[in-house]
Design an enzyme around this catalytic site. Structure first.
Site, PDB file in Angstrom:
ATOM      1  N   ASP A  30       0.871  -1.178   0.000  1.00 40.05           N
ATOM      2  CA  ASP A  30       0.000   0.000   0.000  1.00 40.05           C
ATOM      3  C   ASP A  30       0.905   1.223   0.000  1.00 40.05           C
ATOM      4  OD1 ASP A  30      -1.788   2.033   0.385  1.00 40.05           O
ATOM      5  OD2 ASP A  30      -2.482   1.382   2.366  1.00 40.05           O
ATOM      6  N   LYS A  71       2.840  11.235  -3.202  1.00 36.03           N
ATOM      7  CA  LYS A  71       1.826  10.549  -4.009  1.00 36.03           C
ATOM      8  C   LYS A  71       0.931  11.560  -4.733  1.00 36.03           C
ATOM      9  CE  LYS A  71      -1.722   6.937  -3.486  1.00 36.03           C
ATOM     10  NZ  LYS A  71      -2.282   5.957  -2.525  1.00 36.03           N
ATOM     11  N   GLU A  89      -7.325   0.469  -4.651  1.00 34.26           N
ATOM     12  CA  GLU A  89      -7.332   0.382  -3.191  1.00 34.26           C
ATOM     13  C   GLU A  89      -8.677  -0.082  -2.616  1.00 34.26           C
ATOM     14  OE1 GLU A  89      -5.947   4.253  -2.130  1.00 34.26           O
ATOM     15  OE2 GLU A  89      -3.903   3.850  -2.809  1.00 34.26           O
ATOM     16  N   ASP A 106     -12.943   5.072   1.000  1.00 35.03           N
ATOM     17  CA  ASP A 106     -11.497   5.062   1.242  1.00 35.03           C
ATOM     18  C   ASP A 106     -10.971   6.491   1.286  1.00 35.03           C
ATOM     19  OD1 ASP A 106      -8.782   4.754   1.285  1.00 35.03           O
ATOM     20  OD2 ASP A 106      -8.655   3.444  -0.455  1.00 35.03           O
TER      21      ASP A 106
END
Length: 622
Positions: free
Chosen positions: A25, A87, A186, A208
């Site tokens: 992850d 990210k 994800e 999420d």
């Protein structure tokens, strides 16, 4: 039919040798690595027993000096060389990144391809390089824990990552020496973890909310099949934005200027983050920062973040509409991401879905656990018969056609992997090449969609317009990455491209594309019809002028030629001036009727020419 395994003399075939695979992850705030051991998925700790690896890299003059917790210690003392939340930069262009300037106090520069780079003590580094350092650290941890080199990894990405952001993630893995078994969305990873653990069936909403991205996916779980019905979200919305909202409140309370230096920005953010986390267990928190001290209550924080949470709820509502599922048909809601620990988030989600969300798996770890389970299947340690994964693409993929229109080849929310083909033809006589423009988006006009790549198909045999057959094939693999092939069917000449754009969509652009596709649907359809009529008009004008030049004097008298020329000029004028497709359609029809006699005479002349010199017997035998 089974295969018989044969080994060399003296060597064991080792048919049950276990291969080492992990799930990673790669998060905005924290990253994890997990593996399946003794049939159970578990996250792997470092030597100090810490499972979460802060997604932070510190650079010194000789290069990256440390990653993770040690790097995070430099947040305040050396903010310009301590890279976090990278990210958010993956797959983005320099102009997109500059819009985050108040949040990321770095010196951004660009290369020739448009990729943003960060100036550090050791020189310029790209978001891909920074991400690769984080991946290297996770792989090293896994190899120590598992006692050997890795054979592959499943890396998770937000469901809303576009082609450029997915490719940037894969490039980072390649740079880190990681063999990517699959890029896995994800929310889907979370569904795998919960689905296999609890043996749930029905319709599931996965909410999420991570540090830098938000995803919502609507999935149907049935007999081991994970089918993603729809996905939505925002690739630039997450817990970091909560921190910035609280930090802005703190700045106002302290009375600081809006123009903060990097150290002041980092102090405010670190204080805001700590206060947010403490308010998960407390009704209020005392804050001391610089010369100011005060209290931040949970109610005040809720007010500060409510607008951001409302954005996530709107995305949930859109995804339900896309999936054609009523909110009361949702059986289970799964919370993923560390930001869902915030109580206000849980309250908002429960209020919207009318279902108390599941929290029995650690929201920080659930994505990595699901990725590890998928890796176990893909590496061959576990039969894939127990679990079938059906993921989807987030935005439609199409091709530019004449008139600046987009023809969608693969529609959004199509299950992947997928390959679809469509045939096109040439616009002009003798055309020997075709430009293929690949686009992504939901609107009808090229200008309103995002360009992904361009390439050319050359070597098409010269034919009359419309005679060539060019088959264009779009193929999206299990990672959500696109390749496009164009082939002329009579000659078999072919050209292809793997779509690797250098940067991705701007902040909020994906969400905006979907919103625009709904709000402009009527206008878009009218614009499309007008463009189609304009293309028809251009073709008619071109064909008539060419025909008049070739046969006008032979088949028409002066008055007839003048009549056709006037009709063509009027069509040219209306083609340029009108914005009403019906007006243009009527003029096209009128010119068509005016030219009917000329077209009939040309056909008769063509037939007579073809039959000239042949006897009736020869024609009948032919």
């Amino acid at each position: 039919m089974a295969l018989l395994q044969i080994s060399e003399p003296g060597q064991s075939p080792q048919p049950h040798q276990r291969r080492q695979a992990v799930g990673i992850d790669l998060g905005t705030t924290n990253s994890l690595v997990a593996s399946v051991r003794s049939g159970m998925a578990e996250t792997l700790p470092d030597e100090q027993g810490r499972h979460l690896l802060p997604s932070v890299v510190h650079y010194a003059s000789q290069g990256p000096s440390c990653v993770g917790n040690e790097a995070a210690e430099h947040n305040i003392s050396d903010p310009l060389n301590t890279i976090l939340s990278v990210k958010r930069l993956l797959g983005r262009g320099l102009e997109d990144v500059k819009m985050l300037g108040n949040q990321l106090p770095y010196d951004f520069q660009t290369d020739q391809g448009g990729m943003p780079k960060i100036a550090t003590a050791c020189g310029l580094v790209s978001p891909i390089q920074v991400s690769a350092e984080i991946l290297r650290k996770l792989v090293s941890r896994a190899e120590v824990s598992l006692g050997g080199a890795l054979d592959g990894a499943v890396i998770t990405v937000p469901a809303y990552f576009d082609e450029a952001q997915r490719q940037a993630t894969k490039d980072a893995a390649t740079l880190a020496g990681v063999k990517v078994l699959r890029l896995l969305n994800e929310p889907t990873a979370a569904a795998i973890a919960y689905g296999l653990d609890n043996e749930k069936e029905g319709v599931i909403a996965v909410y999420d909310l991570g540090g830098g991205t938000f995803d919502v996916s609507i999935l149907r779980l049935s007999r081991g099949v994970f089918e993603v019905l729809a996905t939505g979200g925002d690739s630039a919305l997450g817990g970091d934005d909560f921190d910035h909202a609280i930090a802005e409140w703190l700045r106002q309370q302290v009375g600081m200027s809006e123009s903060l230096n990097p150290t002041e920005q980092r102090i405010l953010l670190e204080t805001a983050k700590a206060a947010k986390e403490e308010l998960t267990d407390s009704e209020s928190v005392e804050i001391e920062i610089l010369d100011w001290s005060g209290v931040l209550s949970r109610d005040v924080m809720d007010t500060l973040i409510d607008d951001l949470l409302n954005k996530t709820i709107r995305a949930c509502r859109r995804s339900l509409r896309d999936a054609e599922i009523a909110v009361d048909k949702i059986d289970t809601v799964v919370l993923v991401g560390g930001s869902t620990r915030t109580l206000r988030v849980r309250d908002k989600v429960a209020e919207f879905f009318g279902v108390e969300p599941l929290t029995n798996l650690d929201p920080d770890r659930v994505v990595a656990l699901g990725a590890a389970l998928q890796a176990e299947v893909l590496i061959g340690n576990k039969s894939g018969d127990e679990m079938l994964l059906l993921d989807v693409i987030p935005l439609s993929l199409g091709i530019e056609t004449m008139g600046g229109l987009i023809e969608k080849i693969i529609h959004r929310n199509t299950t992947i992997p997928v390959a679809k083909a469509q045939e096109f033809t040439t616009f002009k006589d003798g055309q020997t090449a075709m430009a293929v423009h690949i686009l992504q988006g939901e609107r009808e006009l090229v200008d309103d969609c995002r360009s992904l790549a361009r390439f050319e198909l050359r070597g098409i045999p010269p034919m009359v317009a419309g005679a060539a057959k060019i088959r264009v094939t779009y193929q999206v693999d299990a990672d959500g990455l696109l390749s496009v092939t164009a082939r002329e069917l009579t000659s078999n000449v072919e050209s292809r491209i793997e779509v690797k754009p250098s940067y991705g969509l701007a902040e909020d652009e994906i969400t905006q594309m979907l919103q625009d596709s709904f709000s402009h649907a009527r206008d878009d359809m009218q614009a499309r019809v007008l463009r189609e009529q304009q293309v028809d008009a251009d073709r008619m004008i071109q064909d008539l002028l060419a025909a008049l030049k070739e046969d006008g004097d032979k088949l028409l008298n002066t008055e007839e030629i003048q009549c056709l020329q006037v009709a063509v000029k009027e069509l040219q004028k209306i083609r340029v001036e009108t914005t009403e497709h019906r007006v243009l359609a009527r003029q096209i029809e009128a010119v068509g009727k005016t030219s009917e006699t000329f077209a009939a005479r040309r056909m008769d002349a063509s037939i007579k020419s073809a039959l000239a010199g042949h006897s009736l017997d020869e024609i009948e035998q032919g």
